[in-house]
Design a protein around this motif. Structure first.
Motif, PDB file in Angstrom:
ATOM      1  N   LEU A  78     -75.457 -33.683 -14.820  1.00  0.00           N
ATOM      2  CA  LEU A  78     -74.161 -34.210 -15.256  1.00  0.00           C
ATOM      3  C   LEU A  78     -74.256 -35.520 -16.020  1.00  0.00           C
ATOM      4  O   LEU A  78     -73.381 -35.830 -16.837  1.00  0.00           O
ATOM      5  N   GLY A  79     -75.282 -36.314 -15.733  1.00  0.00           N
ATOM      6  CA  GLY A  79     -75.417 -37.614 -16.351  1.00  0.00           C
ATOM      7  C   GLY A  79     -74.742 -38.696 -15.529  1.00  0.00           C
ATOM      8  O   GLY A  79     -73.779 -38.447 -14.799  1.00  0.00           O
ATOM      9  N   THR A  80     -75.247 -39.913 -15.641  1.00  0.00           N
ATOM     10  CA  THR A  80     -74.640 -41.016 -14.902  1.00  0.00           C
ATOM     11  C   THR A  80     -73.271 -41.349 -15.501  1.00  0.00           C
ATOM     12  O   THR A  80     -73.038 -41.187 -16.696  1.00  0.00           O
ATOM     13  N   GLY A  81     -72.378 -41.792 -14.635  1.00  0.00           N
ATOM     14  CA  GLY A  81     -71.062 -42.222 -15.094  1.00  0.00           C
ATOM     15  C   GLY A  81     -70.200 -41.129 -15.682  1.00  0.00           C
ATOM     16  O   GLY A  81     -69.312 -41.412 -16.499  1.00  0.00           O
ATOM     17  N   SER A  82     -70.392 -39.878 -15.255  1.00  0.00           N
ATOM     18  CA  SER A  82     -69.685 -38.756 -15.872  1.00  0.00           C
ATOM     19  C   SER A  82     -68.512 -38.227 -15.046  1.00  0.00           C
ATOM     20  O   SER A  82     -67.765 -37.369 -15.506  1.00  0.00           O
ATOM     21  N   ILE A  83     -68.345 -38.734 -13.818  1.00  0.00           N
ATOM     22  CA  ILE A  83     -67.342 -38.192 -12.886  1.00  0.00           C
ATOM     23  C   ILE A  83     -66.349 -39.289 -12.494  1.00  0.00           C
ATOM     24  O   ILE A  83     -66.732 -40.425 -12.224  1.00  0.00           O
ATOM     25  N   ASP A  84     -65.065 -38.935 -12.456  1.00  0.00           N
ATOM     26  CA  ASP A  84     -64.036 -39.890 -12.062  1.00  0.00           C
ATOM     27  C   ASP A  84     -63.908 -40.005 -10.543  1.00  0.00           C
ATOM     28  O   ASP A  84     -63.750 -41.106 -10.001  1.00  0.00           O
ATOM     29  N   VAL A  85     -63.928 -38.843  -9.858  1.00  0.00           N
ATOM     30  CA  VAL A  85     -63.721 -38.815  -8.411  1.00  0.00           C
ATOM     31  C   VAL A  85     -64.698 -37.827  -7.775  1.00  0.00           C
ATOM     32  O   VAL A  85     -64.855 -36.705  -8.276  1.00  0.00           O
ATOM     33  N   VAL A  86     -65.330 -38.227  -6.686  1.00  0.00           N
ATOM     34  CA  VAL A  86     -66.153 -37.319  -5.878  1.00  0.00           C
ATOM     35  C   VAL A  86     -65.402 -37.030  -4.578  1.00  0.00           C
ATOM     36  O   VAL A  86     -65.016 -37.955  -3.855  1.00  0.00           O
ATOM     37  N   ILE A  87     -65.187 -35.746  -4.311  1.00  0.00           N
ATOM     38  CA  ILE A  87     -64.607 -35.296  -3.049  1.00  0.00           C
ATOM     39  C   ILE A  87     -65.752 -34.700  -2.240  1.00  0.00           C
ATOM     40  O   ILE A  87     -66.234 -33.607  -2.531  1.00  0.00           O
ATOM     41  N   ASP A  88     -66.205 -35.432  -1.223  1.00  0.00           N
ATOM     42  CA  ASP A  88     -67.441 -35.061  -0.518  1.00  0.00           C
ATOM     43  C   ASP A  88     -67.173 -34.652   0.918  1.00  0.00           C
ATOM     44  O   ASP A  88     -66.508 -35.373   1.674  1.00  0.00           O
ATOM     45  N   ALA A 123     -55.201 -35.805 -13.696  1.00  0.00           N
ATOM     46  CA  ALA A 123     -55.926 -35.031 -14.712  1.00  0.00           C
ATOM     47  C   ALA A 123     -57.247 -35.728 -15.016  1.00  0.00           C
ATOM     48  O   ALA A 123     -57.427 -36.362 -16.067  1.00  0.00           O
ATOM     49  N   GLU A 124     -58.180 -35.616 -14.077  1.00  0.00           N
ATOM     50  CA  GLU A 124     -59.468 -36.297 -14.151  1.00  0.00           C
ATOM     51  C   GLU A 124     -60.603 -35.314 -13.909  1.00  0.00           C
ATOM     52  O   GLU A 124     -60.379 -34.149 -13.596  1.00  0.00           O
ATOM     53  N   ARG A 125     -61.820 -35.809 -14.040  1.00  0.00           N
ATOM     54  CA  ARG A 125     -63.011 -34.989 -13.786  1.00  0.00           C
ATOM     55  C   ARG A 125     -63.437 -35.219 -12.338  1.00  0.00           C
ATOM     56  O   ARG A 125     -63.820 -36.330 -11.955  1.00  0.00           O
ATOM     57  N   VAL A 126     -63.361 -34.153 -11.540  1.00  0.00           N
ATOM     58  CA  VAL A 126     -63.573 -34.259 -10.101  1.00  0.00           C
ATOM     59  C   VAL A 126     -64.763 -33.399  -9.686  1.00  0.00           C
ATOM     60  O   VAL A 126     -64.854 -32.224 -10.064  1.00  0.00           O
ATOM     61  N   LEU A 127     -65.652 -33.973  -8.886  1.00  0.00           N
ATOM     62  CA  LEU A 127     -66.790 -33.250  -8.320  1.00  0.00           C
ATOM     63  C   LEU A 127     -66.500 -32.989  -6.851  1.00  0.00           C
ATOM     64  O   LEU A 127     -66.174 -33.909  -6.097  1.00  0.00           O
ATOM     65  N   ILE A 128     -66.620 -31.716  -6.416  1.00  0.00           N
ATOM     66  CA  ILE A 128     -66.312 -31.325  -5.033  1.00  0.00           C
ATOM     67  C   ILE A 128     -67.547 -30.696  -4.408  1.00  0.00           C
ATOM     68  O   ILE A 128     -68.071 -29.690  -4.903  1.00  0.00           O
ATOM     69  N   SER A 129     -68.026 -31.274  -3.309  1.00  0.00           N
ATOM     70  CA  SER A 129     -69.159 -30.699  -2.591  1.00  0.00           C
ATOM     71  C   SER A 129     -68.665 -29.687  -1.563  1.00  0.00           C
ATOM     72  O   SER A 129     -67.497 -29.692  -1.177  1.00  0.00           O
ATOM     73  N   GLY A 130     -69.559 -28.811  -1.111  1.00  0.00           N
ATOM     74  CA  GLY A 130     -69.184 -27.821  -0.096  1.00  0.00           C
ATOM     75  C   GLY A 130     -68.010 -26.966  -0.515  1.00  0.00           C
ATOM     76  O   GLY A 130     -67.132 -26.646   0.291  1.00  0.00           O
ATOM     77  N   ALA A 131     -67.987 -26.558  -1.780  1.00  0.00           N
ATOM     78  CA  ALA A 131     -66.782 -25.970  -2.364  1.00  0.00           C
ATOM     79  C   ALA A 131     -66.457 -24.562  -1.900  1.00  0.00           C
ATOM     80  O   ALA A 131     -65.356 -24.072  -2.162  1.00  0.00           O
ATOM     81  N   SER A 132     -67.364 -23.901  -1.211  1.00  0.00           N
ATOM     82  CA  SER A 132     -67.066 -22.543  -0.736  1.00  0.00           C
ATOM     83  C   SER A 132     -66.503 -22.522   0.673  1.00  0.00           C
ATOM     84  O   SER A 132     -66.022 -21.492   1.138  1.00  0.00           O
ATOM     85  N   GLY A 133     -66.541 -23.654   1.373  1.00  0.00           N
ATOM     86  CA  GLY A 133     -66.030 -23.718   2.739  1.00  0.00           C
ATOM     87  C   GLY A 133     -64.521 -23.823   2.778  1.00  0.00           C
ATOM     88  O   GLY A 133     -63.842 -23.820   1.740  1.00  0.00           O
ATOM     89  N   GLY A 134     -63.982 -23.938   3.989  1.00  0.00           N
ATOM     90  CA  GLY A 134     -62.541 -23.991   4.145  1.00  0.00           C
ATOM     91  C   GLY A 134     -61.918 -25.180   3.446  1.00  0.00           C
ATOM     92  O   GLY A 134     -60.979 -25.049   2.660  1.00  0.00           O
TER      93      GLY A 134
END
Length: 370
Positions: free
Chosen positions: A254-264, A196-207
């Motif tokens: 988003l601001g620095t230090g605002s995301i727990d996990v980046v899924i890139d 239950a964290e704040r997650v940023l996901i790139s390329g989110a419309s792809g498979g």
């Protein structure tokens, strides 16, 4: 006689990859011999096979360290700079011709020695990162459709222990959307221990990206997705809490230090900003670099913020097994943007590269004549 089940005809329709290069290297044939299952293997009649970035990357030799551009640059025409010696997942040269296709959904029609006849008739998915052929050694695997033949055909053989029965009301095309994209996404989340964290996901419309959105929400995460403006509503419908334009200034937004996990899945020029928006002790996870594999890192950001960087290819056994349980429990559902006849693979890959779709493009082989 194939395995312990009589099959006719002796040949099948298949797409042969004849070498690294452009779309002209895809040769649709109707006279390819149907493979025979060895001990411990199954023969599967393929019902549907999804298209993935890895199919294109393998065809064009993008995994070669001689290539510095993004997938799209050579997706249709290939690259002049490819070194065939390191242009595969494993770094071992591919053998041609090769039947590609990392996604296999179909029905077991024959079995090899040591496999029960009772499995004939099961609707199945094949784990795309195969461990059987490397004796289950850690951090080693064969990618189906790369190190061995895959799903762009009417039939394929696969290890019985890595072929999973699936009981659900999904279409074959929906099931064929799962193996590569969803296992890649689930593996990234699994390795990062996302909760239950704040997650940023790139390329989110792809498979893979659309899979990651659903799977992260399943884990209770707050999902911020990066996508084109045109696809924002579709990505939000997948469960994203917030959708940002993929070209946005992430630090300003988003601001620095605002995301727990980046899924890139993208990398490219935007890469340094992913580390900037991570909190201290945050985790960055990647399984792709479609915008370009070369990025610049300020190592001070890495160590002063106590960040963890993870690359994800190898998958523990439970990752794929967990996906099957999510399907059967009705906890996820893929988006199929369009299906194509197998013979139209070149058009399907061209459409894939244009990226006007959300979700998966899926190939359907012709029915087998007896």
């Amino acid at each position: 006689m194939i395995g312990r089940h009589l099959m006719r005809p002796d040949t099948m329709h298949a797409v042969l990859l004849t070498g690294h290069g452009g779309l002209e290297k895809l040769d649709y044939r109707t006279d390819v011999l149907i493979p025979q299952p060895k001990p411990g293997e199954l023969l599967i009649q393929i019902a549907a096979a999804g298209i993935n970035n890895t199919d294109i990357n393998t065809r064009i030799g993008w995994y070669s360290k001689a290539v510095n551009e993004g997938t799209d640059t050579g997706g249709a025409t290939g690259f002049d700079s490819v070194d065939d010696d390191d242009a595969s997942w494993s770094g071992t040269p591919l053998t041609f011709p090769r039947i590609q296709g990392a996604d296999v959904c179909g029905y077991i029609v024959a079995v090899g020695d040591g496999v029960s006849d009772a499995r004939i008739g099961e609707r199945v998915l094949v784990r795309n990162m195969l461990r059987t052929y490397v004796d289950f050694r850690p951090y080693e695997c064969w990618t189906i459709g790369s190190e061995c033949d895959g799903g762009f055909a009417q039939f394929v053989v696969a290890p019985a222990r890595e072929t999973h029965r699936v009981d659900c009301d999904w279409t074959d095309a929906e099931l064929a959307s799962i193996p590569c994209a969803y296992s890649t996404a689930e593996n990234m989340l699994h390795r990062a221990g996302v909760g239950a964290e704040r997650v940023l996901i790139s390329g989110a419309s792809g498979g893979v990206g659309s899979a990651a959105v659903q799977l992260a929400k399943r884990r209770g995460a707050e999902v911020i997705a990066l996508s084109s403006v045109a696809k924002a509503e579709e990505v939000r419908a997948l469960g994203a809490d917030q959708v940002l334009d993929r070209n946005v200034d992430l630090v300003a937004e988003l601001g620095t230090g605002s995301i727990d996990v980046v899924i890139d899945l993208v990398a490219g020029e935007q890469w340094p900003s992913f580390l900037d928006v991570l909190r201290r002790g945050g985790r960055y996870v990647t399984a792709g670099a479609i915008a370009g594999p070369i990025a610049q890192i300020d190592v001070r950001t890495l160590y002063l913020k106590d960040l963890t960087l993870m690359g994800c290819t190898f998958q523990e056994d439970e990752v794929f097994a967990n996906l099957i349980s999510y399907i059967e429990a009705g906890e996820i559902r893929p988006v199929v943007a369009k299906t194509y006849p197998l013979r139209d693979i070149a058009q399907a890959q061209e459409d894939f590269l244009v990226k006007k779709h959300t979700g998966k493009l899926v190939l359907i082989p012709p029915e087998v004549s007896s």
